[in-house]
Design a protein around this motif. Structure first.
Motif, mmCIF file in Angstrom:
data_model
loop_
_atom_site.group_PDB
_atom_site.id
_atom_site.type_symbol
_atom_site.label_atom_id
_atom_site.label_comp_id
_atom_site.label_asym_id
_atom_site.label_seq_id
_atom_site.Cartn_x
_atom_site.Cartn_y
_atom_site.Cartn_z
ATOM 1 N N VAL A 141 6.233 3.502 -7.138
ATOM 2 C CA VAL A 141 6.280 2.028 -7.050
ATOM 3 C C VAL A 141 5.361 1.480 -5.963
ATOM 4 O O VAL A 141 5.140 0.286 -5.886
ATOM 5 C CB VAL A 141 7.719 1.492 -6.827
ATOM 6 C CG1 VAL A 141 8.617 1.847 -7.990
ATOM 7 C CG2 VAL A 141 8.312 1.959 -5.503
ATOM 8 N N ASP A 142 4.869 2.366 -5.112
ATOM 9 C CA ASP A 142 4.144 1.835 -3.952
ATOM 10 C C ASP A 142 2.892 2.636 -3.604
ATOM 11 O O ASP A 142 1.764 2.233 -3.913
ATOM 12 C CB ASP A 142 5.116 1.777 -2.751
ATOM 13 C CG ASP A 142 4.545 1.054 -1.556
ATOM 14 O OD1 ASP A 142 3.441 0.508 -1.656
ATOM 15 O OD2 ASP A 142 5.213 1.023 -0.501
ATOM 16 N N SER A 143 3.058 3.820 -3.004
ATOM 17 C CA SER A 143 1.912 4.433 -2.306
ATOM 18 C C SER A 143 0.778 4.895 -3.212
ATOM 19 O O SER A 143 -0.369 4.936 -2.787
ATOM 20 C CB SER A 143 2.374 5.586 -1.418
ATOM 21 O OG SER A 143 2.901 6.636 -2.170
ATOM 22 N N ALA A 189 14.595 1.181 -1.600
ATOM 23 C CA ALA A 189 14.416 0.136 -0.583
ATOM 24 C C ALA A 189 13.152 -0.666 -0.903
ATOM 25 O O ALA A 189 13.135 -1.895 -0.785
ATOM 26 C CB ALA A 189 14.322 0.774 0.802
ATOM 27 N N GLU A 190 12.089 0.025 -1.342
ATOM 28 C CA GLU A 190 10.844 -0.684 -1.678
ATOM 29 C C GLU A 190 11.036 -1.512 -2.962
ATOM 30 O O GLU A 190 10.475 -2.593 -3.110
ATOM 31 C CB GLU A 190 9.679 0.297 -1.870
ATOM 32 C CG GLU A 190 9.399 1.219 -0.687
ATOM 33 C CD GLU A 190 8.725 0.551 0.521
ATOM 34 O OE1 GLU A 190 8.313 -0.621 0.433
ATOM 35 O OE2 GLU A 190 8.636 1.232 1.564
ATOM 36 N N VAL A 191 11.831 -0.995 -3.882
ATOM 37 C CA VAL A 191 12.098 -1.730 -5.125
ATOM 38 C C VAL A 191 12.841 -3.038 -4.799
ATOM 39 O O VAL A 191 12.482 -4.115 -5.298
ATOM 40 C CB VAL A 191 12.918 -0.861 -6.117
ATOM 41 C CG1 VAL A 191 13.286 -1.653 -7.362
ATOM 42 C CG2 VAL A 191 12.154 0.413 -6.489
ATOM 43 N N GLY A 253 10.019 -6.571 5.775
ATOM 44 C CA GLY A 253 10.980 -5.558 6.241
ATOM 45 C C GLY A 253 10.349 -4.444 7.052
ATOM 46 O O GLY A 253 11.043 -3.613 7.626
ATOM 47 N N HIS A 254 8.999 -4.435 7.103
ATOM 48 C CA HIS A 254 8.313 -3.307 7.728
ATOM 49 C C HIS A 254 8.055 -3.491 9.223
ATOM 50 O O HIS A 254 7.855 -2.503 9.911
ATOM 51 C CB HIS A 254 6.994 -3.012 7.002
ATOM 52 C CG HIS A 254 7.194 -2.279 5.702
ATOM 53 N ND1 HIS A 254 7.894 -2.813 4.648
ATOM 54 C CD2 HIS A 254 6.781 -1.052 5.290
ATOM 55 C CE1 HIS A 254 7.902 -1.950 3.645
ATOM 56 N NE2 HIS A 254 7.247 -0.864 4.005
ATOM 57 N N THR A 255 8.032 -4.739 9.729
ATOM 58 C CA THR A 255 7.759 -4.909 11.168
ATOM 59 C C THR A 255 8.900 -4.264 11.955
ATOM 60 O O THR A 255 8.682 -3.352 12.764
ATOM 61 C CB THR A 255 7.611 -6.406 11.531
ATOM 62 O OG1 THR A 255 6.698 -6.997 10.607
ATOM 63 C CG2 THR A 255 7.104 -6.588 12.943
ATOM 64 N N THR A 271 15.074 7.561 7.187
ATOM 65 C CA THR A 271 13.909 7.664 6.309
ATOM 66 C C THR A 271 13.193 6.305 6.388
ATOM 67 O O THR A 271 13.766 5.314 6.878
ATOM 68 C CB THR A 271 14.312 7.898 4.843
ATOM 69 O OG1 THR A 271 15.006 6.741 4.375
ATOM 70 C CG2 THR A 271 15.199 9.124 4.683
ATOM 71 N N HIS A 272 11.984 6.265 5.858
ATOM 72 C CA HIS A 272 11.227 5.019 5.861
ATOM 73 C C HIS A 272 12.009 3.908 5.147
ATOM 74 O O HIS A 272 12.169 2.802 5.653
ATOM 75 C CB HIS A 272 9.877 5.263 5.186
ATOM 76 C CG HIS A 272 9.051 4.037 5.029
ATOM 77 N ND1 HIS A 272 8.481 3.387 6.097
ATOM 78 C CD2 HIS A 272 8.712 3.312 3.919
ATOM 79 C CE1 HIS A 272 7.824 2.334 5.655
ATOM 80 N NE2 HIS A 272 7.951 2.261 4.346
ATOM 81 N N GLY A 273 12.540 4.225 3.983
ATOM 82 C CA GLY A 273 13.251 3.222 3.182
ATOM 83 C C GLY A 273 14.505 2.723 3.886
ATOM 84 O O GLY A 273 14.818 1.526 3.841
ATOM 85 N N ALA A 275 14.975 2.545 7.082
ATOM 86 C CA ALA A 275 14.542 1.656 8.168
ATOM 87 C C ALA A 275 14.048 0.321 7.610
ATOM 88 O O ALA A 275 14.324 -0.746 8.180
ATOM 89 C CB ALA A 275 13.445 2.343 8.981
ATOM 90 N N VAL A 276 13.368 0.348 6.478
ATOM 91 C CA VAL A 276 12.865 -0.894 5.870
ATOM 92 C C VAL A 276 14.042 -1.762 5.392
ATOM 93 O O VAL A 276 14.014 -2.991 5.521
ATOM 94 C CB VAL A 276 11.887 -0.582 4.713
ATOM 95 C CG1 VAL A 276 11.621 -1.818 3.854
ATOM 96 C CG2 VAL A 276 10.573 -0.045 5.274
ATOM 97 N N GLY A 277 15.083 -1.127 4.881
ATOM 98 C CA GLY A 277 16.280 -1.863 4.453
ATOM 99 C C GLY A 277 16.855 -2.652 5.618
ATOM 100 O O GLY A 277 17.110 -3.869 5.514
HETATM 101 ZN ZN LIG Z 1 7.116 0.973 2.925
#
Ligand SMILES: [Zn+2]
Ligand SMILES: NC(=O)c1ccc[n+]([C@@H]2O[C@H](COP(=O)([O-])OP(=O)(O)OC[C@H]3O[C@@H](n4cnc5c(N)ncnc54)[C@H](O)[C@@H]3O)[C@@H](O)[C@H]2O)c1
Length: 369
Positions: A141-143, A189-191, A253-255, A271-273, A275-277
């Protein structure tokens, strides 16, 4: 199978999405005009073990030639995203160069494999083609879409890199079935982020269903992947080089998320997701206190949705002050510049600069578990 075009003039390419695409990967390569190249297939041992049979059989049918380059098995896959591993990949390319076929790379794996492979493709002979075959939800979905490539330096993540588009992205949804549970949540989380920034009905679907229900509904799940890939593709088309203030909204959500990851790097608690959540919730809290958020229920809806995907609502193990420091403040600098993507209402965000540190600090304190 669904095809989503990414239209970037001479750098245009297709994203192919569907079930069991790896079984006919050779045909897809032939159709895309890639079959006559000499590939180096970059992957990880565990991932290659899962897909070797399908890929090698389909490539054999189309006489597609490839050599394998497996990343070392280190304590984490991110630990492979280094200049050292990248240099070894470049050397493998050089050792195959000048034989009868032109070279190309193929990334089979998650974001780590994709970023590292893309960066090797970008710089070798000033650019050779590469194909992304994302095998994590985050990568599908992202990278894998949009051409951001790179490796980490000891001083920080993704410090060495560039934007270089792939020649094709092939997202086989069935390849996700072996993903561990935590990676599913991570990707979701990215979705959820895409729903928050742009797609109201995607968010509504997520809040109605949840992780188990979506994983069990192949058709709905495929639609979710397609919608996310389309949003990413559209955003990249509008602002390929991240210079026009369009692509930046993907950082919602990334800052705070990156800062939570950085502050807790030692413990690897998040995990990254995950933390983004929490970072998305911090953005909601800041938005509410600045009066930017126009929808009083949004934070609660986001919290409920994150819970449905087994994502945390708070961060633990580090203080609000440590996270604030990781955002770019230290105790001495009173007014430092910052930029947050803040929600206005469901499906709409805005960029706000220079938010007072007390506002950020109090939002972070509220999200400290
Ligand atoms: Zn991300
Ligand atoms: N280029 C971009 O736009 C972009 C965007 C987001 C993230 N990233 C980068 O992506 C990386 C994170 O990517 P990721 O979350 O995909 O993690 P990852 O690449 O580290 O993969 C996570 C783990 O899943 C395993 N795995 C992969 N596919 C599997 C499968 N099908 N079944 C079982 N296990 C499987 C991997 O071996 C690895 O251990 C970070 O380095 C981040 O900086 C880049």
């Amino acid at each position: 199978m669904k095809t989503i075009p990414v239209r970037l003039k001479e750098r245009s390419y297709d994203i192919l999405i569907g079930q069991n695409l790896l079984g006919s990967i050779g045909t897809s390569f032939r159709k895309a005009g890639l079959a006559d190249r000499q590939f180096i297939l970059v992957s990880q041992k565990n991932i290659w073990a899962l897909f070797e049979k399908k890929i090698s059989e389909s490539f054999a049918k189309e006489q597609i030639q490839y050599k394998l380059f497996l990343l070392p098995s280190l304590k984490s896959s991110e630990a492979c995203k280094t200049q050292a591993v990248w240099s070894r990949l470049i050397k493998s390319l050089a050792s195959l160069d000048g034989k009868n076929r032109s070279l190309a790379l193929l990334a089979l794996g998650g974001g780590v494999v994709g970023d590292l492979t893309g960066f090797a493709a970008a710089v070798y002979r000033r650019g050779i083609p590469y194909v992304q075959i994302p095998t994590t939800l985050t990568a599908q979905v992202d990278s894998a879409i949009g051409g951001k490539t790179g490796v980490d330096l000891p001083e920080g993540k993704n410090l060495l890199g560039c934007i270089y588009q792939p020649a094709m992205v092939l997202s086989d949804i069935s390849a996700l079935s072996s993903l561990p549970d935590r990676h599913w949540s991570d990707g979701f989380a990215e979705v959820i982020k895409y729903g928050m920034i742009q797609d109201v009905s995607l968010f509504e679907l997520l809040e109605k269903t949840g992780l188990q229900a979506l994983r069990g509904d192949a058709e709905k799940f495929e639609e979710v992947i397609e919608r996310c890939a389309k949003i990413k593709a559209d955003t990249v088309e509008a602002d390929e080089f991240d210079k026009k203030g369009v692509r930046i909204v993907l950082n919602f959500g990334h800052t705070a998320g990156h800062a939570i990851e950085a502050a807790s790097a030692y413990s690897r608690a998040y995990t990254h997701g995950e933390a983004v959540g929490v970072g998305m919730l911090v953005a909601c809290d800041i938005s509410r206190s600045l009066g930017v958020l126009k929808d009083a229920n949004l934070t609660q809806r986001l919290e409920k949705t994150l819970m449905k995907f087994n994502l945390p609502l708070h961060f633990k193990g580090v203080s609000a002050g440590q996270v604030l420091e990781a955002i770019g403040y230290d105790k001495k600098s009173i007014q430092k510049k910052n930029r947050f993507i803040l929600p206005v209402k469901l499906g709409k965000v805005t960029v706000v600069k220079d938010i007072p540190s007390e506002v950020i600090q109090s939002a972070l304190e509220g999200r400290k578990g």
